[in-house]
Write a protein that holds these residues in place. Structure first.
Motif, PDB file in Angstrom:
ATOM      1  N   HIS A   1       0.830  -1.202   0.000  1.00  0.00           N
ATOM      2  CA  HIS A   1       0.000   0.000   0.000  1.00  0.00           C
ATOM      3  C   HIS A   1       0.866   1.254   0.000  1.00  0.00           C
ATOM      4  O   HIS A   1       0.545   2.234  -0.638  1.00  0.00           O
ATOM      5  N   ALA A   2       1.968   1.241   0.743  1.00  0.00           N
ATOM      6  CA  ALA A   2       2.887   2.376   0.748  1.00  0.00           C
ATOM      7  C   ALA A   2       4.304   1.870   0.928  1.00  0.00           C
ATOM      8  O   ALA A   2       4.527   0.850   1.581  1.00  0.00           O
ATOM      9  N   GLY A   3       5.250   2.601   0.367  1.00  0.00           N
ATOM     10  CA  GLY A   3       6.639   2.264   0.641  1.00  0.00           C
ATOM     11  C   GLY A   3       6.932   2.453   2.114  1.00  0.00           C
ATOM     12  O   GLY A   3       7.396   1.550   2.803  1.00  0.00           O
ATOM     13  N   THR A   4       6.641   3.651   2.619  1.00  0.00           N
ATOM     14  CA  THR A   4       6.710   3.924   4.055  1.00  0.00           C
ATOM     15  C   THR A   4       5.410   4.592   4.478  1.00  0.00           C
ATOM     16  O   THR A   4       5.008   5.602   3.902  1.00  0.00           O
TER      17      THR A   4
ATOM     18  N   CYS B   1       4.295  10.124  16.645  1.00  0.00           N
ATOM     19  CA  CYS B   1       5.526   9.675  15.972  1.00  0.00           C
ATOM     20  C   CYS B   1       6.343  10.889  15.588  1.00  0.00           C
ATOM     21  O   CYS B   1       5.801  11.895  15.115  1.00  0.00           O
ATOM     22  N   SER B   2       7.659  10.796  15.768  1.00  0.00           N
ATOM     23  CA  SER B   2       8.540  11.886  15.336  1.00  0.00           C
ATOM     24  C   SER B   2       9.911  11.359  14.956  1.00  0.00           C
ATOM     25  O   SER B   2      10.331  10.290  15.396  1.00  0.00           O
ATOM     26  N   ASN B   3      10.574  12.117  14.110  1.00  0.00           N
ATOM     27  CA  ASN B   3      11.948  11.822  13.680  1.00  0.00           C
ATOM     28  C   ASN B   3      12.030  10.526  12.884  1.00  0.00           C
ATOM     29  O   ASN B   3      12.551   9.511  13.348  1.00  0.00           O
ATOM     30  N   VAL B   4      11.494  10.581  11.672  1.00  0.00           N
ATOM     31  CA  VAL B   4      11.578   9.460  10.737  1.00  0.00           C
ATOM     32  C   VAL B   4      12.428   9.906   9.551  1.00  0.00           C
ATOM     33  O   VAL B   4      12.159  10.951   8.948  1.00  0.00           O
ATOM     34  N   PHE B   5      13.431   9.124   9.211  1.00  0.00           N
ATOM     35  CA  PHE B   5      14.368   9.469   8.139  1.00  0.00           C
ATOM     36  C   PHE B   5      14.401   8.336   7.122  1.00  0.00           C
ATOM     37  O   PHE B   5      14.785   7.210   7.453  1.00  0.00           O
ATOM     38  N   VAL B   6      13.998   8.631   5.897  1.00  0.00           N
ATOM     39  CA  VAL B   6      13.967   7.629   4.826  1.00  0.00           C
ATOM     40  C   VAL B   6      14.864   8.116   3.699  1.00  0.00           C
ATOM     41  O   VAL B   6      14.690   9.234   3.195  1.00  0.00           O
ATOM     42  N   GLU B   7      15.817   7.296   3.279  1.00  0.00           N
ATOM     43  CA  GLU B   7      16.701   7.733   2.203  1.00  0.00           C
ATOM     44  C   GLU B   7      17.220   6.566   1.368  1.00  0.00           C
ATOM     45  O   GLU B   7      17.275   5.417   1.813  1.00  0.00           O
ATOM     46  N   ASN B   8      17.561   6.909   0.131  1.00  0.00           N
ATOM     47  CA  ASN B   8      18.247   5.979  -0.786  1.00  0.00           C
ATOM     48  C   ASN B   8      17.482   4.678  -0.980  1.00  0.00           C
ATOM     49  O   ASN B   8      18.056   3.588  -0.943  1.00  0.00           O
ATOM     50  N   CYS B   9      16.184   4.795  -1.198  1.00  0.00           N
ATOM     51  CA  CYS B   9      15.353   3.613  -1.433  1.00  0.00           C
ATOM     52  C   CYS B   9      14.885   3.579  -2.886  1.00  0.00           C
ATOM     53  O   CYS B   9      14.833   4.600  -3.576  1.00  0.00           O
TER      54      CYS B   9
ATOM     55  N   CYS C   1       1.601   4.397  -2.980  1.00  0.00           N
ATOM     56  CA  CYS C   1       2.320   5.661  -2.863  1.00  0.00           C
ATOM     57  C   CYS C   1       3.681   5.417  -2.227  1.00  0.00           C
ATOM     58  O   CYS C   1       3.938   4.362  -1.647  1.00  0.00           O
ATOM     59  N   ALA C   2       4.540   6.423  -2.303  1.00  0.00           N
ATOM     60  CA  ALA C   2       5.872   6.314  -1.708  1.00  0.00           C
ATOM     61  C   ALA C   2       5.827   6.591  -0.211  1.00  0.00           C
ATOM     62  O   ALA C   2       6.394   5.854   0.592  1.00  0.00           O
ATOM     63  N   LEU C   3       5.133   7.662   0.166  1.00  0.00           N
ATOM     64  CA  LEU C   3       5.034   8.055   1.578  1.00  0.00           C
ATOM     65  C   LEU C   3       3.565   8.280   1.901  1.00  0.00           C
ATOM     66  O   LEU C   3       2.850   8.981   1.170  1.00  0.00           O
TER      67      LEU C   3
ATOM     68  N   ASN D   1      14.180   6.850  -5.592  1.00  0.00           N
ATOM     69  CA  ASN D   1      13.769   6.619  -6.968  1.00  0.00           C
ATOM     70  C   ASN D   1      12.462   5.839  -6.985  1.00  0.00           C
ATOM     71  O   ASN D   1      12.361   4.778  -6.374  1.00  0.00           O
ATOM     72  N   VAL D   2      11.484   6.396  -7.675  1.00  0.00           N
ATOM     73  CA  VAL D   2      10.186   5.742  -7.779  1.00  0.00           C
ATOM     74  C   VAL D   2       9.907   5.479  -9.259  1.00  0.00           C
ATOM     75  O   VAL D   2       9.821   6.429 -10.058  1.00  0.00           O
ATOM     76  N   GLY D   3       9.760   4.223  -9.609  1.00  0.00           N
ATOM     77  CA  GLY D   3       9.450   3.902 -10.997  1.00  0.00           C
ATOM     78  C   GLY D   3       7.988   4.146 -11.309  1.00  0.00           C
ATOM     79  O   GLY D   3       7.632   4.900 -12.222  1.00  0.00           O
ATOM     80  N   LEU D   4       7.115   3.513 -10.533  1.00  0.00           N
ATOM     81  CA  LEU D   4       5.687   3.569 -10.792  1.00  0.00           C
ATOM     82  C   LEU D   4       4.919   3.409  -9.487  1.00  0.00           C
ATOM     83  O   LEU D   4       5.245   2.543  -8.672  1.00  0.00           O
ATOM     84  N   VAL D   5       3.923   4.254  -9.265  1.00  0.00           N
ATOM     85  CA  VAL D   5       2.996   4.084  -8.144  1.00  0.00           C
ATOM     86  C   VAL D   5       1.566   4.139  -8.663  1.00  0.00           C
ATOM     87  O   VAL D   5       1.295   4.673  -9.738  1.00  0.00           O
ATOM     88  N   LYS D   6       0.652   3.621  -7.875  1.00  0.00           N
ATOM     89  CA  LYS D   6      -0.736   3.450  -8.312  1.00  0.00           C
ATOM     90  C   LYS D   6      -1.609   4.671  -8.065  1.00  0.00           C
ATOM     91  O   LYS D   6      -2.535   4.946  -8.828  1.00  0.00           O
ATOM     92  N   ASP D   7      -1.324   5.442  -6.979  1.00  0.00           N
ATOM     93  CA  ASP D   7      -2.196   6.559  -6.627  1.00  0.00           C
ATOM     94  C   ASP D   7      -1.489   7.902  -6.642  1.00  0.00           C
ATOM     95  O   ASP D   7      -1.915   8.838  -7.303  1.00  0.00           O
ATOM     96  N   SER D   8      -0.413   8.033  -5.881  1.00  0.00           N
ATOM     97  CA  SER D   8       0.257   9.316  -5.724  1.00  0.00           C
ATOM     98  C   SER D   8       1.644   9.084  -5.137  1.00  0.00           C
ATOM     99  O   SER D   8       1.958   7.994  -4.666  1.00  0.00           O
ATOM    100  N   VAL D   9       2.451  10.126  -5.127  1.00  0.00           N
ATOM    101  CA  VAL D   9       3.771  10.021  -4.499  1.00  0.00           C
ATOM    102  C   VAL D   9       3.643  10.232  -2.989  1.00  0.00           C
ATOM    103  O   VAL D   9       4.144   9.460  -2.186  1.00  0.00           O
ATOM    104  N   LEU D  10       2.927  11.290  -2.605  1.00  0.00           N
ATOM    105  CA  LEU D  10       2.675  11.575  -1.191  1.00  0.00           C
ATOM    106  C   LEU D  10       1.177  11.526  -0.932  1.00  0.00           C
ATOM    107  O   LEU D  10       0.394  12.232  -1.578  1.00  0.00           O
TER     108      LEU D  10
END
Length: 441
Positions: A299-302, A312-320, A329-331, A352-361
């Motif tokens: 459903h979501a990458g993250t 929730c606080s301080n979430v860092f996502v990188e180089n995925c 979606c990505a996030l 890097n996002v190749g393809l998502v179904k709904d949105s990026v965010l």
């Protein structure tokens, strides 16, 4: 309710400086605290305790004996050698590393009786006593599941997955809303609340590394109220209902890296308890680093939420790397007026996002119960930078409501291609800065 439908070119000419993200300077300090546990160089091979690699004999007792022997000697590895071993619930203890060698397969029984008596756990953010997770530890220190072998939950529509719809879920939610003591929330046979695959509950110094996870009954990795958690190099392919890949819930100092997620629900979903139960326990998820992971179906990458009442606080996502026609979606941030919670300081970069179904965010504060509640969901300081997207129906799908707060949401220096329709923003402060948007031809 303020609704903004943005044209594909709306943000092409917004200018501004690059994202100033001093918060990323916290990452090295957090990583210094996240140290994987080390174990004495002692091996306890389960075949020496009566286990047989025929995939048919129940090896639950043999594995328990090996764990007890390991603990008595001061810790080490309980080794699953090459071959297929059938087992029920495995309960780990302090100083024990459950290690699967190459070509080792632990096949978990689909008989619910193999996961009784009930243990203290959470089901979708609500505390109760229920079937034991397939691998479980409560209140332990220095625990691990490692190796190159495979954990096979054997879940399908003839067993665990047939329990997708159960009235017990609503009954549990009502018990929590009514303040029924946790000790009285007893569930088990006939209630059909599926167990998670791996749950470390109230543990310190946790490591899950290298293993392959297949056919899970429910959530796959569930660190719960843990501190110092490392999830590294795990290969998860499991497409059942509610098959989240990794759900750190009310945890502090978590590193998830170099993993593959190909799942039936969110690849990674950060939680902190549902509704009154989450507020009662009151422990947020804090300091989570997600890097160098690959996300496919899900459903979501993250995701953050929806059981996020403890905040929730301080979430860092990188180089995925993320891409799938089935990845929404990505996030994704999701809450509502029943969940509430403050979701803040969420950062994603170099993805890097190749393809998502709904949105990026996607930010959805109208999720599930929507505005039906008195608790204000808040999202603030959500920053994405250098996101490269080859194809997406839209960039933004953000749904707030007047009594909620979505502010300081920014995407900087990013490229979005093959956009098919306008963005949607409802009651939210969201901006794209120095971004390139290319509509589909």
């Amino acid at each position: 309710m303020k609704i903004i439908s943005l044209s594909l070119a709306s943000f092409l000419f917004i200018s501004g400086a690059s994202a100033a993200q001093p918060e990323w300077n916290q990452v090295p300090k957090i990583l210094k605290r996240i140290v994987a546990p080390k174990f004495p160089k002692r091996d306890f091979v389960i075949t020496n305790f009566g286990a047989v690699a025929d995939g048919k004999m129940d090896c639950t007792a043999a594995i328990a004996k090996a764990i007890d022997a390991c603990v008595k000697k001061g810790g080490g590895r309980v080794v699953i050698p090459a071959g297929e071993f059938l087992t029920g619930a495995i309960h780990l203890k302090s100083e024990v590393n459950l290690h699967l060698e190459t070509n080792a397969v632990l096949k978990f029984s689909t008989d619910p009786k193999s996961y009784l008596p009930a243990v203290f756990t959470r089901f979708e953010g609500t505390e109760l006593y229920n079937f034991s997770p397939l691998i479980y530890a409560l209140g332990q220190k220095n625990v691990a599941v490692t190796g190159a072998g495979t954990l096979d939950g054997q879940a399908d529509e003839t067993n665990w997955l047939a329990w997708k719809k159960t009235s017990a879920r609503a009954r549990l939610v009502k018990m929590a809303a009514d303040g029924v003591p946790v000790e009285q929330r007893q569930f088990g046979e006939g209630d059909n609340l599926r167990p998670d695959f791996i749950e470390f509950n109230r543990c310190r110094n946790v490591l899950i590394e290298g293993v392959k996870i297949r056919r899970s009954p429910m959530w796959e990795l569930h660190p719960l109220l843990c501190t110092n958690v490392t999830v590294r190099g795990v290969d998860i392919v499991s497409h059942g209902a509610n098959n989240d890949g990794c759900d750190p819930e009310s945890c502090r100092d978590v590193l998830i890296e170099n993993c593959l997620f190909d799942t039936g629900d969110d690849c990674i979903a950060i939680k902190s308890g549902r509704n009154n139960d989450g507020r009662r326990v009151g422990v947020p998820s804090v300091n989570l680093i997600i890097r160098n992971c690959t996300m496919r179906d899900g459903h979501a990458g993250t995701a953050i939420g929806s059981e996020i009442s403890g905040s929730c606080s301080n979430v860092f996502v990188e180089n995925c790397e993320m891409s799938s026609p089935n990845l929404l979606c990505a996030l994704r941030l999701k809450s509502n007026a029943m969940r509430g919670g403050v979701l803040q300081n969420i950062f994603m970069r170099n993805v890097n996002v190749g393809l998502v179904k709904d949105s990026v965010l996607q930010i959805d504060f109208l999720y599930d119960e929507g505005t039906n509640g008195i608790y204000k969901p808040v999202a603030r300081n959500v920053v994405m930078e250098n996101i490269r997207v080859a194809q997406t129906p839209r960039v933004l799908n953000v749904r707030g409501f007047p009594a909620a707060s979505i502010s300081g949401v920014r995407i900087y220096n990013s490229t979005f291609k093959q956009i098919q329709k306008p963005d949607q923003i409802i009651d939210a402060d969201v901006k794209l800065v120095n971004c390139s948007l290319e509509p589909a031809k």
